[in-house]
Design a protein around this motif. Structure first.
Motif, mmCIF file in Angstrom:
data_model
loop_
_atom_site.group_PDB
_atom_site.id
_atom_site.type_symbol
_atom_site.label_atom_id
_atom_site.label_comp_id
_atom_site.label_asym_id
_atom_site.label_seq_id
_atom_site.Cartn_x
_atom_site.Cartn_y
_atom_site.Cartn_z
ATOM 1 N N GLY A 72 0.888 -1.274 0.116
ATOM 2 C CA GLY A 72 -0.086 0.232 0.069
ATOM 3 C C GLY A 72 0.917 1.129 -0.032
ATOM 4 N N SER A 85 5.496 3.280 -0.160
ATOM 5 C CA SER A 85 6.197 4.654 -1.318
ATOM 6 C C SER A 85 6.531 5.789 -0.278
ATOM 7 C CB SER A 85 5.404 4.899 -2.579
ATOM 8 O OG SER A 85 5.285 3.709 -3.413
ATOM 9 N N ILE A 93 6.343 10.137 -1.327
ATOM 10 C CA ILE A 93 5.134 10.181 -1.713
ATOM 11 C C ILE A 93 4.566 10.163 -0.562
ATOM 12 C CG2 ILE A 93 3.442 9.232 -3.272
ATOM 13 C CD1 ILE A 93 5.292 8.270 -4.873
ATOM 14 N N ASP A 104 1.446 8.875 2.192
ATOM 15 C CA ASP A 104 0.210 8.002 1.994
ATOM 16 C C ASP A 104 -0.715 8.880 2.323
ATOM 17 O OD1 ASP A 104 0.341 8.678 4.870
ATOM 18 O OD2 ASP A 104 1.127 6.348 5.282
ATOM 19 N N ILE A 149 -1.888 12.610 2.590
ATOM 20 C CA ILE A 149 -2.456 13.696 1.642
ATOM 21 C C ILE A 149 -3.997 14.101 2.298
ATOM 22 C CG2 ILE A 149 -3.649 13.369 -0.653
ATOM 23 C CD1 ILE A 149 -1.443 11.446 -1.480
ATOM 24 N N GLN A 204 -1.861 -1.697 -4.263
ATOM 25 C CA GLN A 204 -2.809 -0.624 -4.225
ATOM 26 C C GLN A 204 -2.293 0.691 -4.868
ATOM 27 O OE1 GLN A 204 -5.470 -1.192 -0.344
ATOM 28 N NE2 GLN A 204 -3.380 -1.714 0.090
ATOM 29 N N ASN A 205 -1.042 0.845 -4.906
ATOM 30 C CA ASN A 205 -0.564 2.118 -5.347
ATOM 31 C C ASN A 205 -0.496 2.439 -6.772
ATOM 32 O OD1 ASN A 205 0.277 2.135 -2.702
ATOM 33 N ND2 ASN A 205 2.559 1.726 -2.923
ATOM 34 N N ASP A 263 1.524 4.620 -8.272
ATOM 35 C CA ASP A 263 2.814 5.211 -8.638
ATOM 36 C C ASP A 263 3.764 4.794 -9.521
ATOM 37 O OD1 ASP A 263 4.180 3.633 -6.967
ATOM 38 O OD2 ASP A 263 3.638 4.691 -5.206
ATOM 39 N N GLY A 277 3.162 -1.860 4.070
ATOM 40 C CA GLY A 277 2.637 -0.330 3.931
ATOM 41 C C GLY A 277 1.204 -0.217 3.534
ATOM 42 N N SER A 310 -2.698 -0.020 5.460
ATOM 43 C CA SER A 310 -3.651 0.186 6.701
ATOM 44 C C SER A 310 -4.410 -0.918 6.806
ATOM 45 C CB SER A 310 -4.104 1.526 7.069
ATOM 46 O OG SER A 310 -4.948 1.749 5.728
ATOM 47 N N LEU A 331 3.962 -5.694 7.884
ATOM 48 C CA LEU A 331 5.302 -4.697 8.039
ATOM 49 C C LEU A 331 4.756 -3.297 7.883
ATOM 50 C CD1 LEU A 331 8.049 -3.153 8.299
ATOM 51 C CD2 LEU A 331 8.661 -4.268 6.175
ATOM 52 N N THR A 332 4.289 -2.592 8.980
ATOM 53 C CA THR A 332 3.747 -1.200 8.912
ATOM 54 C C THR A 332 4.160 -0.552 10.082
ATOM 55 O OG1 THR A 332 1.664 -1.934 9.776
ATOM 56 C CG2 THR A 332 1.503 -1.939 7.483
ATOM 57 N N SER A 347 2.053 1.499 11.550
ATOM 58 C CA SER A 347 0.852 1.735 12.493
ATOM 59 C C SER A 347 0.040 0.144 12.614
ATOM 60 C CB SER A 347 -0.096 2.723 12.199
ATOM 61 O OG SER A 347 -0.339 3.010 10.927
ATOM 62 N N GLY A 353 8.019 -0.447 11.959
ATOM 63 C CA GLY A 353 9.119 0.402 11.554
ATOM 64 C C GLY A 353 9.199 0.627 10.127
ATOM 65 N N ALA A 413 9.776 0.548 6.204
ATOM 66 C CA ALA A 413 9.637 -0.669 5.167
ATOM 67 C C ALA A 413 10.994 -0.639 4.590
ATOM 68 C CB ALA A 413 8.754 -0.307 4.131
HETATM 69 P P1 NAD Z 1 -2.817 4.001 4.063
HETATM 70 O O1 NAD Z 1 -2.503 5.321 3.918
HETATM 71 O O2 NAD Z 1 -4.360 3.807 4.585
HETATM 72 O O3 NAD Z 1 -1.791 3.272 5.185
HETATM 73 C C1 NAD Z 1 -0.500 3.436 4.795
HETATM 74 C C2 NAD Z 1 0.045 2.375 5.926
HETATM 75 O O4 NAD Z 1 1.513 2.225 5.586
HETATM 76 C C3 NAD Z 1 0.014 2.873 7.419
HETATM 77 O O5 NAD Z 1 -0.307 1.542 8.214
HETATM 78 C C4 NAD Z 1 1.298 3.212 7.900
HETATM 79 O O6 NAD Z 1 1.397 3.227 9.134
HETATM 80 C C5 NAD Z 1 2.113 2.519 6.959
HETATM 81 N N1 NAD Z 1 3.519 3.126 6.701
HETATM 82 C C6 NAD Z 1 3.522 4.561 6.305
HETATM 83 N N2 NAD Z 1 5.021 4.812 5.791
HETATM 84 C C7 NAD Z 1 5.627 3.593 6.174
HETATM 85 C C8 NAD Z 1 7.099 3.266 6.112
HETATM 86 N N3 NAD Z 1 7.983 4.066 5.609
HETATM 87 N N4 NAD Z 1 7.208 1.805 6.398
HETATM 88 C C9 NAD Z 1 6.221 1.092 6.813
HETATM 89 N N5 NAD Z 1 5.018 1.453 6.858
HETATM 90 C C10 NAD Z 1 4.347 2.650 6.686
HETATM 91 O O7 NAD Z 1 -2.653 3.410 2.629
HETATM 92 P P2 NAD Z 1 -3.218 1.959 1.986
HETATM 93 O O8 NAD Z 1 -3.693 0.920 2.862
HETATM 94 O O9 NAD Z 1 -2.367 1.747 0.688
HETATM 95 O O10 NAD Z 1 -4.606 2.461 1.486
HETATM 96 C C11 NAD Z 1 -5.055 4.045 0.869
HETATM 97 C C12 NAD Z 1 -5.104 3.948 -0.549
HETATM 98 O O11 NAD Z 1 -4.077 4.955 -0.830
HETATM 99 C C13 NAD Z 1 -4.870 2.809 -1.666
HETATM 100 O O12 NAD Z 1 -6.126 3.117 -2.339
HETATM 101 C C14 NAD Z 1 -3.809 3.594 -2.479
HETATM 102 O O13 NAD Z 1 -4.282 3.541 -3.728
HETATM 103 C C15 NAD Z 1 -3.676 5.083 -2.247
HETATM 104 N N6 NAD Z 1 -2.475 5.888 -2.396
HETATM 105 C C16 NAD Z 1 -1.331 5.465 -3.288
HETATM 106 C C17 NAD Z 1 -0.278 6.342 -3.116
HETATM 107 C C18 NAD Z 1 0.686 5.774 -4.021
HETATM 108 O O14 NAD Z 1 0.625 5.259 -5.055
HETATM 109 N N7 NAD Z 1 2.038 5.814 -3.665
HETATM 110 C C19 NAD Z 1 -0.199 7.332 -2.372
HETATM 111 C C20 NAD Z 1 -1.138 7.505 -1.407
HETATM 112 C C21 NAD Z 1 -2.315 6.663 -1.528
#
Ligand code: NAD
Length: 257
Positions: free
Chosen positions: A23, A27, A32, A34, A41, A101-102, A104, A193, A195, A218-219, A221, A235, A237
């Motif tokens: 997720g 990234s 970028i 989350d 965002i 789910q990304n 990017d 990464g 939620s 591995l996340t 939160s 911690g 990723a």
């Molecule tokens: P989310 O924002 O709901 O959850 C992100 C998770 O990643 C959280 O649990 C957070 O604690 C964890 N996290 C953040 N940085 C981390 C790191 N460095 N190491 C480990 N864990 C880390 O994201 P989600 O579950 O992917 O769902 C939300 C939606 O966000 C998806 O539909 C996705 O398409 C979209 N999204 C995508 C991008 C992208 O393409 N990069 C960016 C923002 C949102």
């Protein structure tokens, strides 16, 4: 519950069909944000407004004023060690499927050959009225040339949408069926990464657990599946996945040629 990179390396080594699900958190170390973490965002915008099909149709200039900068943001960043580690696990044959789910494109840029992109991708544009497809470059060029910042279809004049799935849209059927098939086949699923709050992706770990597979997460939160993990890492990723690769080397799994 096991909680070290070495534990995860052991679990992955024993996998017959390992699957990674990523997720937005995979990234964030590339720069970028989350959606849900502090500074994410959604702190500054209403996602249902800027990211919805209804805004795209009724207020395309509002939609594109939010989306256009995201193309430049993605172009200016690079895959981080977590993306690279996932690609390495695929090369070593440990991971058979990657679901993300990304939007990017960083997994592909890191060398993952065919990520299953369940929420679409920024990589193409499509006219919602006549279905004409254009490249990402063409879509961005048309947005930049348009006085209102909205790229339009040259065939029918309707506004062009990127390949990203919007709120109110169906997920791409081929990707979502491939994701469910991967979860059915998985005996180990590693979530990095996410939620695990967004359906239907949030149901994939449940499929793995129901047929007796193991879950690793591995996340930074908490997730709703934390009590069901065989391995739970906290911690960053990039840091943790680099340690997993080192542990695999220590355990005698050589690097891919
Ligand atoms: P989310 O924002 O709901 O959850 C992100 C998770 O990643 C959280 O649990 C957070 O604690 C964890 N996290 C953040 N940085 C981390 C790191 N460095 N190491 C480990 N864990 C880390 O994201 P989600 O579950 O992917 O769902 C939300 C939606 O966000 C998806 O539909 C996705 O398409 C979209 N999204 C995508 C991008 C992208 O393409 N990069 C960016 C923002 C949102």
């Amino acid at each position: 519950m096991a909680d070290s990179p070495r534990d995860l390396a052991r679990l992955l080594l024993g996998a017959r069909h390992g699957v990674v699900l990523t997720g937005a958190g995979v990234s964030t170390e590339s720069g970028i944000p989350d959606f849900r973490s502090a500074g994410g965002i959604w702190e500054n915008v209403d996602p249902m407004e800027v990211g919805s099909l209804s805004t795209f149709v009724s207020a395309p200039e509002r939609f594109w004023s939010f989306h256009r900068p995201r193309f430049s943001a993605v172009d200016s960043v690079r895959p981080n060690p977590a993306h690279l580690a996932v690609a390495e696990l695929e090369r070593r044959g440990i991971i058979k499927d990657l679901i993300t789910q990304n939007i990017d494109g960083l997994h592909r840029r890191a060398g993952s050959p065919h990520p299953i992109e369940v929420h679409g991708t920024l990589d193409f544009g499509e006219c919602l009225r006549c279905g004409a497809r254009i490249s990402r470059e063409e879509m961005v060029a048309r947005a930049d040339d348009a006085p209102d910042g909205v790229p339009r279809c040259t065939q029918c004049g309707f506004q062009v949408k990127s390949g990203v799935v919007l709120f109110g849209e169906q997920l791409p059927a081929p990707a979502i069926s491939a994701a469910f098939a991967a979860a059915e086949a998985a005996d180990v699923m590693l979530v990095i990464g996410s939620s695990l709050l967004v359906t239907p992706v949030s149901t994939l770990p449940d499929i793995v657990l129901r047929h007796g597979g193991a879950l690793a997460i591995l996340t930074e939160s908490a997730t709703p599946y934390d009590d069901h993990c065989t391995v739970r890492l906290h911690g960053k990723a990039g840091v943790q996945m680099t340690e997993v690769l080192t542990a695999l080397d220590d355990l005698g799994m050589p690097a891919a040629p």
